[in-house]
Design an enzyme around this catalytic site. Structure first.
Site, mmCIF file in Angstrom:
data_model
loop_
_atom_site.group_PDB
_atom_site.id
_atom_site.type_symbol
_atom_site.label_atom_id
_atom_site.label_comp_id
_atom_site.label_asym_id
_atom_site.label_seq_id
_atom_site.Cartn_x
_atom_site.Cartn_y
_atom_site.Cartn_z
ATOM 1 N N TYR A 157 -15.824 12.785 -31.725
ATOM 2 C CA TYR A 157 -16.346 13.168 -30.412
ATOM 3 C C TYR A 157 -16.905 14.592 -30.419
ATOM 4 C CZ TYR A 157 -16.472 15.253 -25.852
ATOM 5 O OH TYR A 157 -16.888 15.960 -24.760
ATOM 6 N N GLU A 171 -15.738 22.151 -25.651
ATOM 7 C CA GLU A 171 -15.352 20.755 -25.801
ATOM 8 C C GLU A 171 -13.942 20.618 -26.362
ATOM 9 O OE1 GLU A 171 -16.844 18.255 -24.572
ATOM 10 O OE2 GLU A 171 -18.586 19.409 -23.935
ATOM 11 N N CYS A 200 -23.537 -2.386 -12.870
ATOM 12 C CA CYS A 200 -22.126 -2.298 -13.252
ATOM 13 C C CYS A 200 -21.432 -3.625 -12.949
ATOM 14 C CB CYS A 200 -21.442 -1.160 -12.503
ATOM 15 S SG CYS A 200 -19.684 -1.011 -12.855
ATOM 16 N N ASP A 234 -15.955 10.019 -25.127
ATOM 17 C CA ASP A 234 -14.727 10.615 -24.610
ATOM 18 C C ASP A 234 -14.148 9.703 -23.544
ATOM 19 O OD1 ASP A 234 -16.324 10.985 -22.374
ATOM 20 O OD2 ASP A 234 -15.715 13.064 -22.065
ATOM 21 N N CYS A 268 -18.384 4.419 -6.065
ATOM 22 C CA CYS A 268 -19.352 3.473 -6.634
ATOM 23 C C CYS A 268 -20.689 3.448 -5.901
ATOM 24 C CB CYS A 268 -18.749 2.069 -6.657
ATOM 25 S SG CYS A 268 -17.279 1.940 -7.716
ATOM 26 N N ARG A 285 -22.459 25.717 -19.418
ATOM 27 C CA ARG A 285 -23.669 24.922 -19.181
ATOM 28 C C ARG A 285 -24.799 25.815 -18.695
ATOM 29 N NH1 ARG A 285 -22.666 20.118 -15.262
ATOM 30 N NH2 ARG A 285 -21.927 19.124 -17.179
#
Length: 384
Positions: free
Chosen positions: A122, A40, A232, A140, A223, A23
């Protein structure tokens, strides 16, 4: 997702994106499609923490498609060793050779990418999105978990269930118009395409993968820190733990025996092909057997060696291993021959096997670096 929720997702990602060897520091930068493809593929069925070192070593040895395409399969397996699912490594080499024959340029369309060995929907989406910044969807395990919780989808994309009525857009409710019937897989991909159909889709895709890995985790999701928690449904209804539903998995137990056959001139017998596991790659001879330790030579061992040339047999312990759904336990027998490797009588083909096989002698001193699969290495380490 709404434009506001995508904005919150981007802000969260810019503030929380982990430093990873594949990255770039600039999250808006175009990426090397080769590096995206390798990372990946490695990340399939494997944790990020494990892949980081593997990716770094791989890129040092195979920095580009051209270098990889010229490599031997044994060398590729050596740098893949420990990641499992060796068909991935074999397909990587096949694809590298194909790409190298087309001026070392990775395709830029989903159709062309998915036609390459080992590249599915994917991985193709990840390459197009992250490397080329195209508005391509990805799906994914992380995104499946997030979508299941966001929209309370009580099924998985792999479920073979009747088509379901669902909102065309994620903002709709079941009481609104605009309903459609889709399969389980189509429903998940529809949500993924909705995310991709927006500016900076490449960042939204990667942000969701990061969110699933670090926040919307399988167990104990964080969360309250999630940038999407206000929309959500599972969180708002207090049902986060129920989504996604558990995947049905049936593990298969398999017990066998692994032979470490050593000649008088310090060579180890290896087989390529014709075996239950690790077909089409160099491995120690192995076969199914009953669950008990033995110091005698099993009859099945004569599929690999001549019993008249056996000097001694020693049971060196057992080891456990997993290959896909198989939970494996093996006895390890150290079989010492009374002959040198070049005069040992070996069968032309493994008995009762419809798969081709080839026998090969490996220098004992180089055995640990020659075998590229952890199954064989575990057995060797029980002996030497």
């Amino acid at each position: 997702m709404t434009p506001d929720s995508l904005k919150h997702l981007r802000e969260w990602f810019r503030a929380n994106a982990a430093e990873l060897p594949w990255r770039p520091a600039d999250l808006d930068a175009l990426r090397d499609p080769y590096a995206v493809w390798i990372s990946e593929t490695m990340l399939q069925q494997t944790q990020v923490s494990t892949v980081k070192d593997y990716f770094t070593r791989w890129m040092e040895r195979f920095p580009d498609v051209e270098t990889l395409a010229k490599a031997e399969e044994a060398d590729v397996f050596k740098y893949w060793q420990g990641l499992g699912y060796y068909s991935r490594a074999r397909n990587i080499l096949k694809t590298a050779k194909i790409v190298a024959s087309h001026q070392n340029k990775m395709p830029e369309t989903r159709k062309e990418l998915e036609a390459l060995p080992g590249i599915g929907a994917y991985t193709a989406g990840a390459i197009l999105s992250l490397a080329y910044h195209k508005r391509e969807a990805i799906l994914d395990g992380n995104l499946v978990r997030i979508f299941s919780r966001l929209y309370e989808l009580a099924f998985l994309p792999t479920d073979k269930a009747p088509k379901r009525r669902c909102p065309i857009k994620s903002g709709m409710t079941n009481n609104e118009t605009g309903m459609t019937e889709k399969s389980a897989s189509e429903i998940y991909w529809e949500y993924a395409r909705e995310v991709a159909d927006s500016p900076k889709a490449y960042m939204h895709n990667e942000a969701l993968m990061e969110l699933g890995r670090t926040v919307c985790k399988t167990k104990s999701p964080l969360c309250e820190t999630c940038p999407l928690h206000k929309e959500c449904r599972a969180f708002l209804d207090g049902h986060t733990a129920e989504f996604p539903p558990a995947k049905k998995r049936t593990d298969k137990s398999w017990h066998g025996t692994v032979l470490v056959v050593e000649s008088t001139d310090a060579k180890i017998l290896a087989v390529n092909g014709g075996q239950k596991f690790l077909d089409k790659q160099l491995a120690l001879p192995h076969f199914e057997s009953s669950r008990h330790a033995t110091v005698a030579l099993p009859a099945k061992a004569e599929d690999y060696i001549n019993a008249d040339e056996v000097k001694s047999v020693e049971h060196c312990g057992t080891f456990r291993h997993s290959i896909t759904v198989h939970k494996i336990e093996c006895d390890v027998l150290h079989v010492q021959l009374s002959t040198k490797a070049n005069v040992a009588h070996l069968p032309r083909q493994i008995a009762n096997s419809d798969k081709p096989s080839a026998f090969e002698w490996i220098e004992k001193a180089k055995a640990l670096e020659t075998f590229a699969n952890s199954f064989s290495l575990k057995a060797l380490k029980k002996v030497f």
